[in-house]
Design an enzyme around this catalytic site. Structure first.
Site, PDB file in Angstrom:
ATOM      1  N   ASN A 134       3.721 -10.458   4.207  1.00 39.82           N
ATOM      2  CA  ASN A 134       3.926 -11.144   5.479  1.00 39.82           C
ATOM      3  C   ASN A 134       5.263 -10.725   6.081  1.00 39.82           C
ATOM      4  O   ASN A 134       6.234 -10.449   5.362  1.00 39.82           O
ATOM      5  CB  ASN A 134       3.802 -12.666   5.340  1.00 39.82           C
ATOM      6  CG  ASN A 134       4.745 -13.269   4.319  1.00 39.82           C
ATOM      7  OD1 ASN A 134       5.055 -12.656   3.305  1.00 39.82           O
ATOM      8  ND2 ASN A 134       5.189 -14.480   4.586  1.00 39.82           N
TER       9      ASN A 134
ATOM     10  N   GLU B  88       7.716 -12.072   9.135  1.00 35.44           N
ATOM     11  CA  GLU B  88       7.955 -13.112  10.139  1.00 35.44           C
ATOM     12  C   GLU B  88       8.874 -12.594  11.240  1.00 35.44           C
ATOM     13  O   GLU B  88       9.485 -11.530  11.119  1.00 35.44           O
ATOM     14  CB  GLU B  88       8.561 -14.345   9.463  1.00 35.44           C
ATOM     15  CG  GLU B  88       7.589 -14.988   8.487  1.00 35.44           C
ATOM     16  CD  GLU B  88       8.118 -16.253   7.824  1.00 35.44           C
ATOM     17  OE1 GLU B  88       7.317 -16.944   7.191  1.00 35.44           O
ATOM     18  OE2 GLU B  88       9.333 -16.533   7.926  1.00 35.44           O
TER      19      GLU B  88
ATOM     20  N   CYS C   1       0.568 -12.001   8.817  1.00 36.29           N
ATOM     21  CA  CYS C   1       0.200 -12.304   7.435  1.00 36.29           C
ATOM     22  C   CYS C   1       0.117 -11.029   6.586  1.00 36.29           C
ATOM     23  O   CYS C   1      -0.120  -9.935   7.104  1.00 36.29           O
ATOM     24  CB  CYS C   1      -1.167 -12.981   7.380  1.00 36.29           C
ATOM     25  SG  CYS C   1      -1.262 -14.566   8.223  1.00 36.29           S
TER      26      CYS C   1
ATOM     27  N   GLU D  15      -2.271 -10.243   4.460  1.00 29.94           N
ATOM     28  CA  GLU D  15      -3.628  -9.689   4.405  1.00 29.94           C
ATOM     29  C   GLU D  15      -3.911  -8.809   5.617  1.00 29.94           C
ATOM     30  O   GLU D  15      -4.439  -7.704   5.502  1.00 29.94           O
ATOM     31  CB  GLU D  15      -4.671 -10.816   4.361  1.00 29.94           C
ATOM     32  CG  GLU D  15      -4.527 -11.753   3.186  1.00 29.94           C
ATOM     33  CD  GLU D  15      -3.647 -12.964   3.497  1.00 29.94           C
ATOM     34  OE1 GLU D  15      -2.577 -12.811   4.131  1.00 29.94           O
ATOM     35  OE2 GLU D  15      -4.036 -14.075   3.097  1.00 29.94           O
TER      36      GLU D  15
ATOM     37  N   CYS E  69      -5.672 -17.265   5.445  1.00 28.86           N
ATOM     38  CA  CYS E  69      -5.864 -18.158   6.593  1.00 28.86           C
ATOM     39  C   CYS E  69      -7.127 -17.756   7.356  1.00 28.86           C
ATOM     40  O   CYS E  69      -7.721 -16.697   7.101  1.00 28.86           O
ATOM     41  CB  CYS E  69      -4.633 -18.124   7.505  1.00 28.86           C
ATOM     42  SG  CYS E  69      -4.513 -16.636   8.529  1.00 28.86           S
TER      43      CYS E  69
ATOM     44  N   CYS F 299      -7.064 -14.278   9.023  1.00 33.68           N
ATOM     45  CA  CYS F 299      -7.213 -13.175   8.069  1.00 33.68           C
ATOM     46  C   CYS F 299      -8.651 -13.078   7.560  1.00 33.68           C
ATOM     47  O   CYS F 299      -9.168 -11.977   7.368  1.00 33.68           O
ATOM     48  CB  CYS F 299      -6.238 -13.343   6.911  1.00 33.68           C
ATOM     49  SG  CYS F 299      -4.532 -12.982   7.383  1.00 33.68           S
TER      50      CYS F 299
HETATM   51 ZN   LIG Z   1      -3.475 -14.969   7.429  1.00 29.51          ZN
END
Ligand SMILES: [Zn+2]
Length: 137
Positions: free
Chosen positions: A46, A48, A57, A59, A88, A91
């Site tokens: 990930n 940010e 993310c 993934e 999530c 993803c």
């Molecule tokens: Zn995700």
């Protein structure tokens, strides 16, 4: 279903990828490792941003890296988080774009010590995912 050896390789790769996570705001570090149909293992973490909505993310970072390298069919995804979190919704949808109807995509959530928290199929995490033509698993 992944062999023990392949699962171990993916878990190791995801744990290593997690070390590269850039998560100064949430401190929630995530690593992902994809097993591609061509045998490649592609990782992501990930990333940010101070403008939170621009964060990405692990993934999806991995999926986009794989697609950019010309590898577009995912057979398995291992995700490593401190608490065994699962991919999530966004993803799950992006992963579904790169699944193969003939080869169900395995999704495994693992903690950094290598403990498997969840081992399932994408079709069970994303029933009736969006797709043109009403594509579903
Ligand atoms: Zn995700």
């Amino acid at each position: 279903m992944l062999s023990e050896e392949t699962l171990e390789r993916l878990v190791d790769a995801a744990i290593k990828a997690r070390l590269n996570a850039y998560a100064p705001y949430s401190n929630y570090c995530v690593g992902a490792a994809l097993l591609m149909a061509d045998g490649r293992i592609v990782t992501g973490c990930n990333v940010e941003n101070a403008s939170y909505g621009l964060s990405m993310c692990a993934e999806r970072s991995a999926v986009f890296a794989a697609a950019g390298a010309g590898s577009r069919t995912v057979h398995a995804c291992v995700v490593v988080t401190a608490d065994g979190g699962t991919p999530c919704g966004a993803c799950r949808q992006v992963l579904s774009e790169f699944h193969d109807d003939a080869h169900p995509m395995q999704i495994i959530a693992v903690t950094p010590d290598g403990t498997t928290v969840m081992n399932t199929w994408l079709r069970d995490l994303l029933p009736n995912g969006f797709g043109f033509g009403g594509r579903t698993f």
